[in-house]
Structure formats: structure tokens, C-alpha cells
Design an enzyme around this catalytic site. Structure first.
Site, mmCIF file in Angstrom:
data_model
loop_
_atom_site.group_PDB
_atom_site.id
_atom_site.type_symbol
_atom_site.label_atom_id
_atom_site.label_comp_id
_atom_site.label_asym_id
_atom_site.label_seq_id
_atom_site.Cartn_x
_atom_site.Cartn_y
_atom_site.Cartn_z
ATOM 1 N N SER A 280 -6.358 45.684 27.024
ATOM 2 C CA SER A 280 -7.271 45.921 28.152
ATOM 3 C C SER A 280 -7.211 47.360 28.658
ATOM 4 O O SER A 280 -6.961 47.627 29.838
ATOM 5 C CB SER A 280 -6.970 44.923 29.272
ATOM 6 O OG SER A 280 -7.165 43.612 28.817
ATOM 7 N N ARG B 248 -8.391 56.409 26.526
ATOM 8 C CA ARG B 248 -7.507 56.933 27.573
ATOM 9 C C ARG B 248 -6.675 55.789 28.119
ATOM 10 O O ARG B 248 -7.036 54.620 28.006
ATOM 11 C CB ARG B 248 -8.295 57.600 28.705
ATOM 12 C CG ARG B 248 -9.122 56.654 29.536
ATOM 13 C CD ARG B 248 -9.895 57.350 30.652
ATOM 14 N NE ARG B 248 -10.630 56.397 31.460
ATOM 15 C CZ ARG B 248 -11.800 55.889 31.126
ATOM 16 N NH1 ARG B 248 -12.384 56.258 30.000
ATOM 17 N NH2 ARG B 248 -12.412 55.016 31.914
ATOM 18 N N ASP C 53 -10.403 41.452 27.500
ATOM 19 C CA ASP C 53 -10.205 40.158 28.160
ATOM 20 C C ASP C 53 -11.507 39.406 28.408
ATOM 21 O O ASP C 53 -11.528 38.176 28.382
ATOM 22 C CB ASP C 53 -9.408 40.325 29.454
ATOM 23 C CG ASP C 53 -9.969 41.390 30.381
ATOM 24 O OD1 ASP C 53 -10.984 42.019 30.026
ATOM 25 O OD2 ASP C 53 -9.394 41.599 31.455
#
Length: 497
Positions: A175, A190, A228
Site C-alpha cells: 500500500s 515514493r 488494498d
């Protein structure tokens, strides 16, 4: 003696008269301040208004942005990411699969035994990541994860044991922002959530995990890399074939849905056999001139770590609802002395009022609003509030929650419009459209959930709303990843034949 008595009486009367004047002035001053407080509240409520016509404008804007995001990368505030998930679970999957759910300072490893939609057995373990590994080297983090995964695999019982000669398969919920290149490949864009491992940025996270598993002697294949929301969609579809989209309403928010592959202009290459593709919308970044934004939303955005981004998320998700309430209360305290002569110092602390606390106040059913009084005292150190003041705070919570819930419904309508499920077509009177929902905001904030459902019914009308179902789908990020490992298994064709 008589003169003294008269003088004393006159002085006393003057004092009483002066005191009375002061009392009247004080009351007038207080009533003036109260009127100004109510004016601030009314103005906020007006600007947060979400009449059906406004919600339809938001839904239409969402649909337009969806089209733009599917046409080209960067064409919309909605990223409309291709997930490479073109085979969702059918409910017929069998076997034992693993999942790794990495999304914060803890990660979970799961072992799932599938024997049909009604027969799922789960075992899991949660592991804390040492803080030094969150800012260390890429290899160190993945070696730690692989080591913990290997320990978990070693605990396989007889009824959860993989057959000899069969490679274990894993669904990886990651995630963090990733540029996905295949169902089981994606490079890290990132880090967020306190991670900062510089040499991992730009690397394929599946490759890094695979190399780490090889280093610890664990023979396991990553079959699916998912986020998710896509996992929630997979989990929902496994138990209900009518699930067409998933929405997460928790600390953050996102949506994913099933799109026709030939309706994705930016898709390059052969169309998948299924003819379908799951799209990860990243809808938290949606914005439109039709969104009912206030000065409090604008200041929250300006003060945030990502100004100008995630505007939709900042007005509907659990991370921000309590903070919006705090900002309105702070203005009332500063401008009209809502809590007395001094501004409570705690009220100036950003994010001190969390959405679960806001929910508790909003749901307070005690005659004297005792829960509200307790929360104000414990969190903001504000004591001795009047019932009238506490009622205003409940009203404020209601305004913020209602706007968020109704806008969430408008977002879902935008998805239904895009895929043609917003109306009942001839011959499809019994066609159900199910939205799998996950997240603490939806699950635990009852008034938010009920308001969202009511708004959906208003928007769709009686006939269409009968066919639209919103279903809680818990643990999508864990179970969903294991299910996607199953539906993208290297042994799938062999098992089916």
C-alpha cells in the site's frame, strides 16, 4: 442619623441599579456572541450543502474524469491505474495460498485455505517493523520481511500443508505508490507513512521480495501485486459474483471497479481473454468546482503536507472529518468566545480531535449529552460547557459527516454511471450491482453509513436502488491478496482441467 440612612439607601439603590445594568449588558453581550456563533454555524452548513442536484453534478464530474483518466496517463486528476487484474476470483478456487500485507509500521502474513466461497480457513500473524529498518537499506527491509515469512511458513500444520513438488504462491498487498507493469511487477514511486528507504525507490518491489526469499531459502512465487482496494474487490467478488466495485472509507479513501478492457484507450497490447480489467481509481485525488468546499477545507489543504492534492479525500475520509470540526470550533472560540473569555489551548492543536471521537459525540444519545461533555474535557480540556453549547457541537459533527457521506454516495453514482449500472435496463430487472465496502469509517460510524445509503437511494430512485447493494467486506487487503494469488496461479489451468 436619618440623612445617613437615606444616603445609604440611595447608594445601595445606585449600586443595585449599576449591577442590574451590568447584568443586562453581559446578557446582551452574551446573546450577541451566541447569535454570531449561530451565524458561523449556519454559514458553514449552507456552504456544506449537498442537495440532490449538487450531488448529480459531482457524480457527472466524476464520470467525466474517469473517461479522461482512462484515455491517457496524466489526462485527469484521477489516475485510473491499470491493475493488471483481469481474472477476479469466482468462488471456485481451491488450495492453500499466502498473502503479505505491507502498508504501515506493521505487516501481516496470512495463510489461506480455499475450499469454495463458504469454506475459507485463515491463519495470520502480525509483525512490527523495527524503526531502523524503515529508514535503512532496501535489502535489509526485505530480508527482515522474508525471514518472518519463512518462520510463518515453517508453522504449517498438516491440514494447511502444501503438496510436495508444488511451489507456494503469494499475493502481495503493497500500500505505497507503485507504477505497476504487470500483475506481479511494479516499481516503487515514493515512500509514505514514515518510511524513507532511498535505494528502494525506482526498484521493482516484487523482484526485491523474491530475491530476499531466495536468500533465506524460501521457495515462493509472488503471483499478484495489489493495493488494498483491489484486494477488497477480489474478496467481495469471491463471496458474491455480483460485486462490481470496491470502496474503502477509512483513514483514507479509494475506489476500484471492473471495467471493460476495450473501454480503456490507454491500454497497450492484447486485450485480456476475460475482456475485463480492474481499475484502481485513486479517487481520493478527485476534485471539481462542484464540490462544496469551505474556508476550513481550504485552510486544512494549505496546511497539509500535500496542498492541492487529495481534495476529495480531505472532505470525506476519517483522517480529516474530526479536524474540520476542530477548525470550525477554533474560529468560534477565537471570534465569538464560544468557550469563554480565553481560547482553549488544546483546540489549537491540529488533528487533536480524531474522527472516532467526533463519531462518539455525534452518536451521543444521553439527555444531557454526557459523552460530548466528557470528550471536550478529556481531549480539549474544556470543562463546564452548557447543554446548549454541546448541542451545537453535535450539530457541527452532523454537518461534516453528512457532507462526507453524501459526497461518497455521489462518487459511487459516478462509477455506476460510467459502467451503465445507474438505471434498470429492460430484461435486467433482477441484475444486482454490489459495492464491496471496507474501512473503519464506514464500518463503525453508523450515522455516516446510514446517511450514505439514504443518499444512494435518493440518487438512484426506487427501482434502481433496489438492485444496488452496499456490503461490508472485511479484510480485503489480506484475504483479497491471497484470492488474487489463487486466480492468477501458475497452476490455474491445470487445476481447472
Amino acid at each position: 442619623m436619618g440623612k445617613v440612612t437615606v444616603v445609604a439607601a440611595v447608594v445601595c439603590a445606585a449600586a443595585v441599579s449599576a449591577a442590574a445594568v451590568l447584568v443586562v449588558r453581559h446578557r446582551m453581550r452574551n446573546s450577541g456572541k451566541w447569535a454570531k456563533s449561530m451565524e458561523i454555524l449556519r454559514e458553514f452548513e449552507d456552504k456544506c450543502g449537498t442537495p440532490v442536484a449538487k450531488l448529480r453534478q459531482v457524480a457527472d464530474a466524476m464520470t467525466v474524469e474517469m473517461h479522461a483518466g482512462l484515455a491517457s496517463d496524466g489526462g485527469s486528476k484521477l489516475k485510473m491505474l491499470i491493475s493488471y487484474v483481469d481474472n477476479l476470483p469466482t468462488g471456485d478456487e481451491t488450495g492453500i495460498f499466502y498473502a503479505l500485507d505491507l502498508g504501515g509500521t506493521n505487516f501481516r502474513v496470512l495463510r489461506v485455505k480455499l475450499g469454495g466461497a463458504e469454506n475459507v480457513k485463515k491463519e495470520f500473524q502480525e509483525v512490527s517493523i523495527p524503526p531502523n529498518l524503515m529508514i535503512g537499506k532496501c535489502e535489509e527491509l526485505f530480508d527482515f520481511i522474508a525471514g518472518e515469512l519463512a518462520k510463518f511458513v515453517a508453522t504449517e500444520g498438516e491440514d494447511m500443508h502444501i503438496a510436495a513438488g508444488t511451489q507456494r504462491e503469494l499475493g502481495f498487498t503493497f500500500s505505497f505508490p507503485v507504477k505497476q507493469s504487470s500483475i506481479a511487477g511494479g516499481t516503487l514511486v515514493r515512500w509514505t507513512k514514515g518510511f524513507n528507504i532511498e535505494d528502494a525507490v525506482g526498484q521493482d518491489v516484487v523482484e526485491e521480495l523474491t530475491k530476499a526469499m531466495e536468500r533465506v531459502g524460501l521457495d515462493m512465487r509472488v503471483s499478484a501485486l495489489v493495493n488494498d482496494t483491489v484486494g477488497t474487490l477480489a474478496g467481495g467478488r469471491y463471496s458474491n459474483p455480483n460485486v462490481i466495485a470496491a470502496v474503502i472509507l477509512g483513514t483514507g479513501t479509494n475506489a476500484a471497479y471492473v471495467e471493460r478492457a476495450n473501454a480503456i484507450p490507454k491500454w497497450q497490447g492484447l486485450l485480456p481473454k476475460s475482456g475485463e480489467m480492474v481499475i484502481n481509481m485513486e479517487w481520493g485525488n478527485f476534485r471539481s468546482s462542484h464540490l462544496p468546499l469551505t474556508e476550513y477545507d481550504e485552510s486544512l489543504d494549505t496546511d497539509s503536507l500535500n496542498p492541492g492534492e487529495q481534495i476529495f479525500e480531505k472532505i470525506i475520509s476519517g483522517m480529516y472529518l474530526g479536524e474540520i470540526v476542530r477548525r470550525v470550533l477554533l474560529k468560534m472560540a477565537e471570534e465569538v468566545e464560544f468557550f469563554g473569555d480565553t481560547v482553549p489551548s488544546k483546540l489549537g492543536e491540529p488533528f487533536i480531535l480524531r474522527t472516532p471521537d467526533m463519531s462518539a459525540m455525534h452518536h451521543d444519545s444521553t439527555p444531557d449529552l454526557k459523552v460530548v461533555a466528557t470528550k471536550l474535557k478529556d481531549i480539549l480540556e474544556i470543562s463546564n460547557t452548557s447543554l446548549k453549547t454541546r448541542k451545537v457541537i453535535v450539530k457541527l459533527c452532523d454537518i461534516v459527516a453528512t457532507r462526507g457521506a453524501r459526497l461518497s454516495a455521489a462518487g459511487i453514482l459516478g462509477i455506476l454511471q460510467k459502467i451503465g449500472r445507474d438505471t434498470v435496463k429492460e430484461g435486467e430487472e433482477n441484475q444486482k450491482s454490489v459495492i464491496a465496502m471496507d474501512g473503519g469509517l464506514f464500518e463503525h460510524y453508523t450515522k455516516f453509513r446510514n446517511t450514505m445509503q439514504t443518499a444512494m437511494n435518493e440518487l438512484l430512485g426506487e427501482e434502481a436502488s433496489r438492485n444496488m447493494v452496499i456490503e461490508l467486506s472485511n479484510d480485503g487487503s489480506g484475504l483479497g491478496a491471497a484470492l488474487l494469488a489463487a486466480s492468477h496461479s501458475q497452476y490455474r489451468e491445470y487445476i481447472e482441467s
